[in-house]
Design an enzyme around this catalytic site. Structure first.
Site, short mmCIF file in Angstrom:
data_model
loop_
_atom_site.label_atom_id
_atom_site.label_comp_id
_atom_site.label_asym_id
_atom_site.label_seq_id
_atom_site.Cartn_x
_atom_site.Cartn_y
_atom_site.Cartn_z
N THR A 14 0.82 -1.21 0.00
CA THR A 14 0.00 0.00 0.00
C THR A 14 0.85 1.26 0.00
O THR A 14 0.50 2.25 -0.65
CB THR A 14 -0.94 0.00 1.23
OG1 THR A 14 -1.86 -1.09 1.09
CG2 THR A 14 -1.71 1.30 1.34
N THR A 91 1.11 -4.09 4.41
CA THR A 91 0.86 -4.44 5.81
C THR A 91 0.21 -5.81 5.98
O THR A 91 0.20 -6.35 7.09
CB THR A 91 -0.03 -3.38 6.48
OG1 THR A 91 -1.27 -3.28 5.78
CG2 THR A 91 0.66 -2.02 6.50
N ASP A 92 -0.32 -6.39 4.91
CA ASP A 92 -0.97 -7.71 5.03
C ASP A 92 -0.05 -8.75 5.66
O ASP A 92 -0.50 -9.61 6.41
CB ASP A 92 -1.43 -8.21 3.67
CG ASP A 92 -2.69 -7.53 3.17
OD1 ASP A 92 -3.32 -6.80 3.96
OD2 ASP A 92 -3.04 -7.71 1.99
#
Length: 330
Positions: A14, A91-92
């Site tokens: 992201t 961030t996953d």
């Protein structure tokens, strides 16, 4: 403080996304240089940045081979004189990346993993602030010996403790069991407590990627799906109820599987330990450990899977695997 050198490795995610005209959604497209250019305040720091445009992938698409290659590149950066390293990614999977890097990193210089919850097209995008804080942390001698950490929202979280606890909030990252390791303010890193003892398992894989399953216990499960998964695995992690309990229908399958491959017992709660000798009914933690399962201790299921995958890939024996989990259990 004299000039410090920080390597910056961009993996995508992201923090590096812009709008794709074809789909209208955001996709990873910005380079590491683009990310740094978006943070003019970095130019005022007495820090030399070495930029590596390593991958451009969503966090969900990163794999073990990407991260093993990243670990090698980070080691090269340290050998070339970097005082610290920053990794930017989606961030996953920040929890998994930070934990694997921490396990592989036997040195004292810090690895700081960061990302963003709001992509650069949104008001209040948090990527630039997180990147600035990550560079400060990586350059700060106070983090010597910390291993790998996650820095978002000016908080420093130990790789072993951090969790993504919300799907969209900019304050998504927490350390439920311990709280943040420290924070960043007035241009410096400040630690809340002394650094904990670290255990590392450096070494490249020596076998083809092992298949490590993760199976979560759920109400009313008859064990048939568990048996199917176990048959296809080189190693298995069970996310059990509570302190390490499973339905009685799991017991025979897990006992037979533990005689063939390593099976690690963790809790699906994600905060608190698996016990070892409190409950004694069939499917309890004591019963399962007596049947040959390996106690995951305080490691959650996701971290236990990362560690088991690494140990199997390194060709460790069952006894060595059990010892490794004991070293990290509490």
């Amino acid at each position: 403080m004299s000039t410090r050198t920080v390597g910056v490795f961009s993996l995508g995610g992201t923090i590096a996304m812009t709008t794709d005209p074809a789909t209208g959604g955001v996709v990873p497209a910005l380079s590491a240089g683009d990310l740094l250019d978006a943070v003019p305040a970095l130019r005022s720091l007495d820090v030399e940045l070495q930029v590596h445009d390593f991958r451009r992938l969503p966090g969900a698409s990163l794999g073990f081979e990407d991260l093993y290659a990243l670990s090698d590149a980070v080691a090269d950066a340290f050998r070339s004189g970097c005082d610290g390293v920053v990794v930017t990614q989606g961030t996953d999977t920040i929890e998994e990346t930070a934990h694997l890097l921490d396990l592989l990193h036997a040195g004292d210089r810090p690895i700081v993993v960061t990302g963003a919850m709001r992509n650069p097209t949104l008001p209040g995008a948090d990527g630039p602030a997180n990147l600035y804080a990550a560079v400060l942390a990586a350059a700060d001698p106070a983090l010597t010996g910390v291993g790998a950490v996650v820095v978002l929202g000016d908080e420093i979280h130990a790789a072993r403790a951090v969790r993504k606890s919300h799907t969209t909030s900019p304050a998504a990252f927490t350390s439920p069991a311990s709280g943040p390791l420290g924070g960043l303010y007035e241009g410096r890193a400040h630690l809340n407590r002394p650094l904990a003892r670290r255990v590392a398992f450096p070494g490249r894989p020596v076998r083809a990627a092992p298949r490590v399953g993760l199976y979560t216990a759920t109400l009313g499960d008859d064990g048939a799906l568990l048996a199917g998964m176990a048959a296809a695995c080189d190693g298995l992690v069970v996310a059990a109820f509570g302190v390490g309990h499973v339905p009685q229908s799991f017991v025979a399958v897990l006992g037979d599987t533990a005689a063939r491959i390593p099976v690690v017992l963790t809790s699906r709660i994600g905060n608190g330990p698996v016990l070892s000798a409190t409950y004694g009914f069939p499917g309890s933690e004591k019963d399962l450990l007596d049947r040959g399962l390996v106690r995951g201790g305080h490691l959650d299921a996701y971290r236990a899977r990362i560690l088991l995958h690494l140990l199997l890939a390194q060709g460790r024996t069952p006894a060595e695997i059990a010892d490794a989990f004991r070293a990290l259990a509490d």
